[in-house]
Design an enzyme around this catalytic site. Structure first.
Site, short mmCIF file in Angstrom:
data_model
loop_
_atom_site.label_atom_id
_atom_site.label_comp_id
_atom_site.label_asym_id
_atom_site.label_seq_id
_atom_site.Cartn_x
_atom_site.Cartn_y
_atom_site.Cartn_z
N ASP A 193 0.77 -1.10 -0.03
CA ASP A 193 -0.18 0.13 0.18
C ASP A 193 0.22 1.21 -0.81
O ASP A 193 2.54 1.49 0.60
CB ASP A 193 -0.87 0.19 1.21
CG ASP A 193 -2.08 0.75 1.35
OD1 ASP A 193 -2.33 1.63 0.07
OD2 ASP A 193 -3.02 1.16 2.15
N GLY B 110 -5.18 9.80 2.43
CA GLY B 110 -5.17 10.98 1.42
C GLY B 110 -6.75 10.25 0.59
O GLY B 110 -6.95 11.11 0.77
N GLU C 77 -7.88 0.01 4.73
CA GLU C 77 -6.90 -0.34 4.36
C GLU C 77 -6.23 -1.19 5.92
O GLU C 77 -5.64 -1.84 5.53
CB GLU C 77 -6.31 1.21 4.03
CG GLU C 77 -6.02 1.77 2.45
CD GLU C 77 -5.88 2.52 2.60
OE1 GLU C 77 -5.46 3.26 1.54
OE2 GLU C 77 -5.55 3.68 3.23
C1 5RP Z 1 -5.67 5.76 0.94
C2 5RP Z 1 -3.79 6.34 1.78
C3 5RP Z 1 -3.07 6.35 0.03
O1 5RP Z 1 -2.17 5.02 0.13
C4 5RP Z 1 -2.05 8.04 0.60
O2 5RP Z 1 -2.76 8.61 0.24
C5 5RP Z 1 -1.07 8.19 -1.10
O3 5RP Z 1 -1.91 8.00 -1.83
P1 5RP Z 1 -0.91 8.58 -3.20
O4 5RP Z 1 0.21 6.83 -3.75
O5 5RP Z 1 -1.55 8.69 -4.53
O6 5RP Z 1 -0.04 9.51 -3.18
O7 5RP Z 1 -3.95 5.90 2.13
O8 5RP Z 1 -6.58 5.62 1.18
#
Ligand code: 5RP
Length: 243
Positions: free
Chosen positions: A81, A96, A103
């Site tokens: 992730d 984010g 998750e």
């Molecule tokens: C989603 C998350 C994402 O992993 C985090 O926001 C990172 O996003 P990105 O890979 O687009 O920078 O926690 O809930």
């Protein structure tokens, strides 16, 4: 290397950790999407994937990956992730993309968790990225007042803000027009998100447990003691960090 190239390099490196027959958790966001694409390209036999959001499920389905659920496969071999911040000891801020609850459920059901990110996500102290806090929609303003009290107790003066503008539109869902929460971001589970601009989180473990004690808080984006390895994309290739 652009941030997106770094995310891609990290996602592709993580795909090499997956073996045939594994049950794998698929994260959410742009970095996780690179991993999902690289994983699908490997065409591994017997692979089953548990997505952490509807957006990731759609992508994985499109790419021909076999999907599973926590109900059908309650224990996972590995989850990969993205993250919003990587701090000391691989303490993370996530959410984010508003997928933090699913998750965390998937991460906690996994034997190993790999976090993938571009180099800008690595920080000395967590808290520059606003901490997402998932809250039940019913009575959310009351819950927000209780969150403000907890934040104040942690010397964080700014009250958390209800998320209305999706920072990562692809993985977010907005309430429908006519809903009282029109324009407010809703998670896949129908909850709302408050973002707490903490500045610096000096005691992440205490903040995590204080937030969890608030009725109405479903989850927060502090992922502590969960990541086993970080794969960070940078200008010189990928770097591996351990807790
Ligand atoms: C989603 C998350 C994402 O992993 C985090 O926001 C990172 O996003 P990105 O890979 O687009 O920078 O926690 O809930």
């Amino acid at each position: 290397m652009s941030a997106d190239d770094q995310k891609r390099a990290a996602g592709e490196a993580a795909a090499a950790h997956v073996e045939p027959g594994m049950v794998v958790g698929l994260g959410t966001g742009s970095t996780a999407a690179w991993f999902v694409k690289a994983l699908a390209a490997r065409k591994l036999d017997g692979l089953r994937c548990v997505p952490t959001s509807e957006a990731t499920a759609d992508l994985a389905r499109e790419l021909g990956l076999t999907l599973s659920t926590l109900e059908d496969t309650p224990r996972l071999d590995l989850t990969v992730d993205g993250t919003d911040e990587v701090g000391p000891g691989l303490a993370l801020i996530k959410g984010g993309g508003a997928a933090l609850l699913r998750e965390k459920l998937v991460w906690e059901a996994s034997n190993r968790c790999l976090v993938i990110a571009d180099a800008a996500k690595v920080v000395k102290t967590l808290g520059k990225f606003a901490l997402p806090i998932e809250v039940v929609a019913f009575g959310h303003k009351t819950t927000a007042n209780r969150i403000a009290d907890v934040l104040a107790d942690h010397d964080i003066a700014m009250p958390a803000r209800l998320r209305t503008a999706p920072p990562q539109a692809a993985s977010l869902r907005e309430a429908s027009v006519g809903d009282k929460l029109a324009g407010v971001v809703r998670t896949d589970g129908g909850n709302v998100i408050y973002d707490a601009a903490c500045g610096a989180i000096h005691d992440p473990a205490r903040l995590a447990s204080d937030l969890k004690l608030i009725t109405g808080v479903v989850e927060h984006g502090l992922f502590l003691d969960l990541a086993d390895l970080a794969i960070i994309g940078g200008d010189g290739g990928v770097e591996i960090l351990t807790p």
